[in-house]
Each structure stands twice: as structure tokens, then as C-alpha cells.
Write a protein that holds these residues in place. Structure first.
Motif, short mmCIF file in Angstrom:
data_model
loop_
_atom_site.label_atom_id
_atom_site.label_comp_id
_atom_site.label_asym_id
_atom_site.label_seq_id
_atom_site.Cartn_x
_atom_site.Cartn_y
_atom_site.Cartn_z
N GLU A 39 0.77 -1.14 0.15
CA GLU A 39 0.03 -0.08 -0.08
C GLU A 39 0.99 1.34 0.02
OE1 GLU A 39 -3.16 -0.39 2.83
OE2 GLU A 39 -4.19 -1.70 1.40
N THR A 40 2.07 1.32 0.48
CA THR A 40 2.90 2.38 0.36
C THR A 40 3.48 2.60 -0.94
OG1 THR A 40 3.78 1.95 2.63
CG2 THR A 40 5.15 3.26 1.40
N GLN A 41 3.72 1.49 -1.74
CA GLN A 41 4.14 1.64 -3.17
C GLN A 41 2.83 2.20 -3.75
OE1 GLN A 41 7.07 1.48 -4.48
NE2 GLN A 41 7.63 1.10 -2.45
N TYR A 42 1.63 2.01 -3.49
CA TYR A 42 0.37 2.40 -4.33
C TYR A 42 0.34 3.68 -3.87
CZ TYR A 42 -1.78 -2.01 -5.19
OH TYR A 42 -2.39 -3.50 -5.71
N HIS A 43 0.47 4.19 -2.76
CA HIS A 43 0.29 5.60 -2.42
C HIS A 43 1.26 6.37 -3.26
CE1 HIS A 43 -1.25 8.85 0.00
NE2 HIS A 43 0.13 8.87 0.41
N ARG A 44 2.59 5.83 -3.40
CA ARG A 44 3.90 6.70 -4.02
C ARG A 44 3.53 6.83 -5.29
NH1 ARG A 44 8.73 4.18 -0.42
NH2 ARG A 44 8.36 5.64 1.40
N ASP A 45 2.96 5.97 -6.08
CA ASP A 45 3.03 5.98 -7.57
C ASP A 45 1.86 6.53 -8.13
OD1 ASP A 45 2.73 5.05 -10.18
OD2 ASP A 45 2.57 2.79 -9.81
N GLU A 46 1.97 7.69 -8.89
CA GLU A 46 1.48 8.62 -9.68
C GLU A 46 0.40 8.24 -10.51
OE1 GLU A 46 3.96 11.24 -11.67
OE2 GLU A 46 4.68 12.49 -10.02
N ARG A 47 0.49 6.85 -10.73
CA ARG A 47 -0.43 6.25 -11.94
C ARG A 47 -1.75 5.81 -11.26
NH1 ARG A 47 4.16 2.39 -14.47
NH2 ARG A 47 4.19 2.01 -12.23
N ILE A 48 -1.41 5.67 -9.82
CA ILE A 48 -2.48 4.94 -8.97
C ILE A 48 -3.30 5.84 -8.25
CG2 ILE A 48 -3.28 3.16 -7.35
CD1 ILE A 48 -1.83 1.99 -9.65
N ILE A 49 -4.63 6.12 -8.71
CA ILE A 49 -5.50 6.95 -7.97
C ILE A 49 -6.23 6.62 -6.85
CG2 ILE A 49 -5.76 8.62 -10.05
CD1 ILE A 49 -8.49 7.51 -10.87
N ARG A 50 -6.63 5.21 -6.76
CA ARG A 50 -7.31 4.47 -5.66
C ARG A 50 -6.92 3.05 -5.62
NH1 ARG A 50 -8.71 8.86 -4.10
NH2 ARG A 50 -10.81 9.54 -3.18
N TYR A 51 -6.88 2.61 -4.35
CA TYR A 51 -6.41 1.21 -4.21
C TYR A 51 -7.30 0.65 -2.86
CZ TYR A 51 -3.28 3.16 -0.76
OH TYR A 51 -2.76 3.88 0.33
N ILE A 52 -7.30 -0.57 -2.92
CA ILE A 52 -7.99 -1.26 -1.60
C ILE A 52 -7.49 -2.40 -1.44
CG2 ILE A 52 -10.07 -2.04 -2.52
CD1 ILE A 52 -11.39 -1.45 -0.28
N THR A 53 -6.99 -3.07 -0.48
CA THR A 53 -6.65 -4.41 -0.15
C THR A 53 -7.41 -5.08 0.80
OG1 THR A 53 -4.49 -3.91 -0.92
CG2 THR A 53 -4.52 -5.83 0.18
N VAL A 54 -7.96 -6.08 0.53
CA VAL A 54 -8.69 -6.93 1.52
C VAL A 54 -8.33 -8.29 2.07
CG1 VAL A 54 -11.10 -7.68 1.99
CG2 VAL A 54 -10.78 -5.55 0.81
N ALA A 55 -8.29 -8.61 3.21
CA ALA A 55 -7.84 -10.02 3.75
C ALA A 55 -9.28 -10.91 3.15
CB ALA A 55 -7.58 -9.96 4.91
N LEU A 56 -9.00 -12.09 2.74
CA LEU A 56 -9.96 -13.08 2.39
C LEU A 56 -10.16 -14.21 3.50
CD1 LEU A 56 -9.63 -13.41 -1.44
CD2 LEU A 56 -10.95 -11.84 -0.41
N ASP A 57 -11.40 -14.18 4.13
CA ASP A 57 -11.64 -15.32 5.10
C ASP A 57 -11.76 -16.59 4.27
OD1 ASP A 57 -14.18 -14.90 4.03
OD2 ASP A 57 -14.98 -14.38 6.08
N LYS A 58 -11.96 -17.68 5.21
CA LYS A 58 -12.40 -18.98 4.16
C LYS A 58 -13.87 -18.82 3.28
CE LYS A 58 -14.94 -21.24 8.01
NZ LYS A 58 -15.03 -22.54 8.68
N HIS A 59 -14.65 -18.07 3.52
CA HIS A 59 -15.80 -18.07 2.70
C HIS A 59 -15.44 -17.22 1.51
CE1 HIS A 59 -18.14 -19.92 6.12
NE2 HIS A 59 -17.64 -19.07 6.83
N ALA A 60 -14.79 -16.07 1.60
CA ALA A 60 -14.30 -15.27 0.66
C ALA A 60 -13.53 -15.99 -0.57
CB ALA A 60 -13.87 -14.09 1.09
N VAL A 61 -12.64 -16.76 0.17
CA VAL A 61 -11.85 -17.79 -0.60
C VAL A 61 -12.34 -18.48 -1.52
CG1 VAL A 61 -9.88 -19.34 -0.81
CG2 VAL A 61 -9.65 -17.18 0.75
N ALA A 62 -13.58 -19.20 -0.94
CA ALA A 62 -14.37 -20.23 -1.67
C ALA A 62 -15.32 -19.55 -2.71
CB ALA A 62 -15.28 -20.71 -0.47
N TYR A 63 -15.72 -18.38 -2.31
CA TYR A 63 -16.52 -17.41 -3.41
C TYR A 63 -15.50 -17.06 -4.47
CZ TYR A 63 -19.08 -13.89 -5.35
OH TYR A 63 -19.84 -13.06 -6.42
N ALA A 64 -14.42 -16.58 -4.09
CA ALA A 64 -13.56 -16.20 -5.25
C ALA A 64 -13.19 -17.39 -6.32
CB ALA A 64 -12.15 -15.60 -4.73
#
Length: 142
Positions: A77-102
Motif C-alpha cells: 500500500e505504500t508503493q500504491y500511495h507513492r505511484d502517481e499512476r494509481i488514483i485509488r486502491y484497496i486491499t482486503v484479507a479474504l476469510d475462508k468463505h471469501a476464498v471459496a466464493y472467489a
């Protein structure tokens, strides 16, 4: 302890296709260089934003699903914040249900992508026999 994450970032719409690929390569390399493993990635393309961000109304969306150590997320996320090309970002930890859904979502997308290819190649039409029409004869009644 390795956890599974999903990150989506929005890149500025003024990038060329080559510049967008370069940005994606930078972040996938960052993940793998820090002991992470790319599980899945998907280009969502150019989409309209719900509201203007930095005076831009559209952006290139990209999803990366990966496994990594939780301490690495701050670096990413520090790299995203420093990069001028990136205007928004989000990173989410997936639980076992989210992994199964993905996983289910990936399989569904793969099945949908494979189905049109079978439909696109129609069978050759059966040759039709041409029937010559017999000339009509007029009979004169006497």
C-alpha cells in the motif's frame, strides 16, 4: 503465517496500454519478490468512476488475488500511495468463505469464456439441392 488477499487498484485513464501493463507488472513483481504468490489476476478495463477523483471521471481497474505475509500489505500500500499512476486502491484479507466464493467466481468466468468459443464455430450448413423448375407449358384450347 500466509493469508490470502485481494487488491484492486484504479490507474489513471491517461495511461497507454503499455504503461498499464508496466504498472501491473510492477505490482505482481513486488508481490512475488516479497515471498507472495499470485493466485489470480483480472483486468476489468476502463470504467466510469462514481465520482471524480483528481479531476478524472474514469480509470483502469485491475484486480490481483494473492497469498502473502500480513506484514507485506503495508509495503504494497505504500508503493500504491507513492505511484502517481494509481488514483485509488484497496486491499482486503479474504476469510475462508471469501476464498471459496472467489474460487467459484473464477470457475464460473472460465466456463462462460469457454462456452462462446463453442458457439462461435457453427457447423457447416448442409448443402441444399437445387431443383430446376420445369418450364410451364401453355396449352392452347381450340
Amino acid at each position: 503465517m500466509i493469508k490470502q488477499y485481494e487488491t484492486v487498484f484504479i490507474a489513471t485513464p491517461v495511461l497507454s496500454e503499455a504503461q498499464m501493463k508496466e504498472a501491473v507488472a510492477k505490482y505482481t513483481k513486488l508481490i512475488t519478490d516479497n515471498g507472495g504468490e499470485i493466485v489470480y489476476q483480472e483486468d476489468w478495463g476502463l470504467k466510469q468512476l462514481a465520482y471524480p477523483i483528481q479531476h478524472k471521471t474514469s480509470g483502469f481497474y485491475y484486480l490481483i488475488e494473492f497469498k502473502a505475509d500480513p506484514a507485506f500489505i503495508a509495503t504494497l500500500e505504500t508503493q500504491y500511495h507513492r505511484d502517481e499512476r494509481i488514483i485509488r486502491y484497496i486491499t482486503v484479507a479474504l476469510d475462508k468463505h471469501a476464498v471459496a466464493y472467489a474460487e467459484h467466481r473464477r470457475q464460473t468466468r472460465a466456463a462462460k469464456a469457454a462456452a462462446p468459443k463453442a458457439v462461435e464455430e457453427p457447423a457447416a450448413p448442409a448443402p441444399q439441392e437445387e431443383v430446376a423448375a420445369e418450364p410451364e407449358t401453355e396449352t392452347a384450347e381450340a
